[in-house]
Write a protein that holds these residues in place. Structure first.
Motif, short mmCIF file in Angstrom:
data_model
loop_
_atom_site.label_atom_id
_atom_site.label_comp_id
_atom_site.label_asym_id
_atom_site.label_seq_id
_atom_site.Cartn_x
_atom_site.Cartn_y
_atom_site.Cartn_z
N ILE A 179 4.47 1.86 8.58
CA ILE A 179 5.45 1.88 7.71
C ILE A 179 5.35 1.65 6.15
CG2 ILE A 179 8.03 1.57 7.22
CD1 ILE A 179 8.03 3.17 9.63
N ARG A 180 4.78 0.18 6.10
CA ARG A 180 4.10 -0.26 4.99
C ARG A 180 3.18 -1.38 5.40
NH1 ARG A 180 4.74 2.94 0.85
NH2 ARG A 180 5.66 1.70 -1.02
N GLY A 181 2.01 -1.14 4.80
CA GLY A 181 0.82 -1.91 4.92
C GLY A 181 0.87 -3.01 3.54
N GLY A 204 -3.21 0.10 -7.26
CA GLY A 204 -1.93 -0.79 -6.88
C GLY A 204 -0.88 -0.85 -7.73
N HIS A 205 0.31 -0.57 -7.38
CA HIS A 205 1.33 -0.86 -8.34
C HIS A 205 2.77 -1.24 -7.73
CE1 HIS A 205 1.94 2.80 -6.16
NE2 HIS A 205 3.36 2.78 -6.20
N GLU A 206 2.51 -1.95 -6.51
CA GLU A 206 3.61 -2.39 -5.80
C GLU A 206 3.30 -4.26 -5.63
OE1 GLU A 206 6.08 -0.74 -2.40
OE2 GLU A 206 5.02 -2.09 -1.32
N GLY A 264 9.11 -3.85 -5.29
CA GLY A 264 8.52 -3.32 -6.60
C GLY A 264 8.22 -1.83 -6.68
N CYS A 265 8.60 -1.11 -5.17
CA CYS A 265 8.39 0.20 -5.21
C CYS A 265 9.12 0.97 -4.24
CB CYS A 265 7.00 0.74 -5.50
SG CYS A 265 6.87 2.56 -5.51
N GLY A 266 8.60 0.85 -2.92
CA GLY A 266 9.06 1.48 -1.90
C GLY A 266 10.61 1.33 -1.56
N LEU A 295 0.97 -1.00 -0.13
CA LEU A 295 0.07 -0.01 -0.10
C LEU A 295 0.86 1.26 -0.22
CD1 LEU A 295 -2.67 -1.15 2.70
CD2 LEU A 295 -2.72 -1.19 0.34
N CYS A 296 1.34 1.65 -1.23
CA CYS A 296 1.97 2.81 -1.25
C CYS A 296 1.30 4.05 -1.37
CB CYS A 296 2.77 2.75 -2.84
SG CYS A 296 3.77 4.06 -2.99
N HIS A 297 1.84 5.30 -0.99
CA HIS A 297 1.31 6.46 -0.98
C HIS A 297 0.92 7.21 -2.10
CE1 HIS A 297 0.61 10.10 1.95
NE2 HIS A 297 0.32 10.50 0.82
N SER A 298 1.52 6.44 -3.38
CA SER A 298 0.98 7.11 -4.71
C SER A 298 -0.50 6.63 -4.99
CB SER A 298 1.98 6.52 -5.69
OG SER A 298 3.43 6.95 -5.58
N ASP A 299 -1.02 5.57 -4.51
CA ASP A 299 -2.22 5.46 -4.84
C ASP A 299 -3.13 6.09 -3.93
OD1 ASP A 299 -2.46 2.73 -6.51
OD2 ASP A 299 -0.94 2.31 -5.30
ZN LIG Z 1 4.82 3.22 -4.92
#
Ligand SMILES: [Zn+2]
Ligand SMILES: NC(=O)c1ccc[n+]([C@@H]2O[C@H](COP(=O)([O-])OP(=O)(O)OC[C@H]3O[C@@H](n4cnc5c(N)ncnc54)[C@H](O)[C@@H]3O)[C@@H](O)[C@H]2O)c1
Ligand SMILES: [Zn+2]
Length: 368
Positions: A362-364, A60-62, A166-168, A39-43
């Motif tokens: 921190i990351r979900g 979703g992108h990660e 994949g992203c973070g 769950l990245c902040h970009s979404d």
């Molecule tokens: Zn991201």
């Protein structure tokens, strides 16, 4: 076939869980069964309206998962392969890929529509086409995506953990290592300790930074940063600047890395002021595309030879760096398990983002 997905129909509304029709893979495409999605902040920027994609879009992108089927001509992966998705595709042959700058791959041009490279869509409902965030749409049980969006990874690694690469992880780690060019003995200031910023801490520490000073208003984030190797943590930028001045005998920091949830002019001004002569500010956090967020005295840049730059995917090469970072994890030199605060089901996606807003994660990670 059918797939359950979390879809956004417009900004300022929650994700809706619906069933979509999914086309199988055409030439150059693969069918992936997602194992996990970060769950990245970009979404959240899609929800808040800072990023304006083509709606409706599967979020979703990660993502990480297992390849179930490949379309004609695909040689990069085969059914059964474990992959981590790269949120920037890498075609390998465009001007940028062929010069070691895969984060700028021309194929990323389709990202705002979330379509396939040829402009068509694989998610549908009735006559309506649905895009996928960053050409992926990892908030879905399955997706059909370009072969250029996946990177094969070692199959003994847990996909629920590998997903973060994949992203973070690369976006944060690369902000320090590649875009910031942190070297042994440097003093680094990091603004924002979320899923990206905590990895900028890891990158700065691995590059041998002498002082890693972090700024985040949330106490839990500051404590996490200290556990990951930061040397000092502050709730506000002014206190951090005072400490940096003391630590560097007035010379200022070598790098200031901006990874806050939403970039504003204040954080850019603070970062530009905290670096010393020849220093670098890297802006990795996003902001509303239409807002002017860099307001600094140009004479400060000129007279002190300061640099302000942006960075996408940590200026890394996904095809190489996704594997590289996972092997560092495998060797015990990169923390990944410790980055995951909470695991959710797909149905809990809005709850996960509320936790992110509330400063709890921190990351979900959504686990399928
Ligand atoms: Zn991201
Ligand atoms: N450039 C890229 O390649 C790339 C990739 C992914 C995400 N992003 C962007 O990076 C940013 C961070 O993403 P994330 O998933 O880590 O977000 P996050 O919400 O997990 O973390 C953001 C952190 O910033 C802190 N913060 C907010 N305002 C602050 C301020 N003024 N000073 C210091 N700290 C502050 C928050 O408390 C939070 O801990 C987002 O804008 C995201 O869209 C960029
Ligand atoms: Zn390319």
């Amino acid at each position: 076939m059918k797939t359950k997905a979390a879809v956004l129909f417009e900004a300022h509304t929650p994700f809706e869980i619906i069933e979509l029709d999914l086309d199988g893979p055409g030439p150059g495409e693969v069918l992936i069964k997602y194992a996990a999605s970060g769950l990245c902040h970009s979404d959240l920027h899609l929800v808040d309206g800072a990023l304006v994609p083509r709606f409706p879009i599967v979020g979703g992108h990660e993502g990480s998962g297992i390849i179930e089927e490949v379309g004609p001509g695909v040689t990069k992966v085969k059914p059964g392969d474990h992959v981590v998705c790269s949120y920037v595709p890498n075609c390998g042959t465009c001007r940028y890929c062929s010069t070691g700058r895969q984060s700028l791959c021309d194929m990323g041009a389709r990202t705002p529509e979330g379509s396939m490279p040829d402009g068509s869509f694989r998610f549908h409902s009735g006559k309506e086409d649905f895009g996928g965030m960053c050409m992926l749409g990892t908030f879905s049980e399955r997706a059909t995506i370009s072969e250029h969006s996946v990177v094969k990874v070692d199959d003994w690694l847990p996909l629920e953990t590998a997903v973060l690469v994949g992203c973070g992880v690369p976006s944060g780690w690369g902000t320090a290592v590649y875009a910031g060019g942190v070297r042994a003995g440097d003093t680094v200031v990091i603004y924002g300790i979320g899923g990206l910023g905590i990895n900028a801490v890891q990158g700065a520490v691995s590059s041998g930074a002498k002082y890693v000073v972090v700024v985040d208003p949330v106490a839990m984030k500051r404590e996490a940063a200290l556990k990951f190797g930061a040397t000092h943590a502050f709730a506000d930028a002014a206190a951090a600047a005072e400490k940096v001045n003391e630590l560097t005998w007035g010379q200022g920091a070598d790098q200031a890395l901006i990874l806050v949830g939403t970039v504003d002019e204040e954080v850019v001004q603070n970062a530009t002021a905290v670096i010393g002569k020849g220093g670098t500010v890297v802006i990795t956090g996003l902001a509303d595309l239409t807002k002017l967020t860099v307001h600094v005295p140009s004479a400060d840049l000129t007279l002190n030879q300061k640099t302000i730059k942006g960075s996408l995917f940590g200026s890394a090469n996904p095809q190489y760096d996704i594997v590289r970072l996972l092997r560092l994890y495998d060797a015990g030199q990169l923390k990944l398990d410790e980055l995951i605060t909470t695991k959710y089901t797909l149905e809990q996606v809005n709850e996960g983002y509320q936790d992110l807003r509330d400063g709890k994660n921190i990351r979900g990670v959504i686990v399928y």
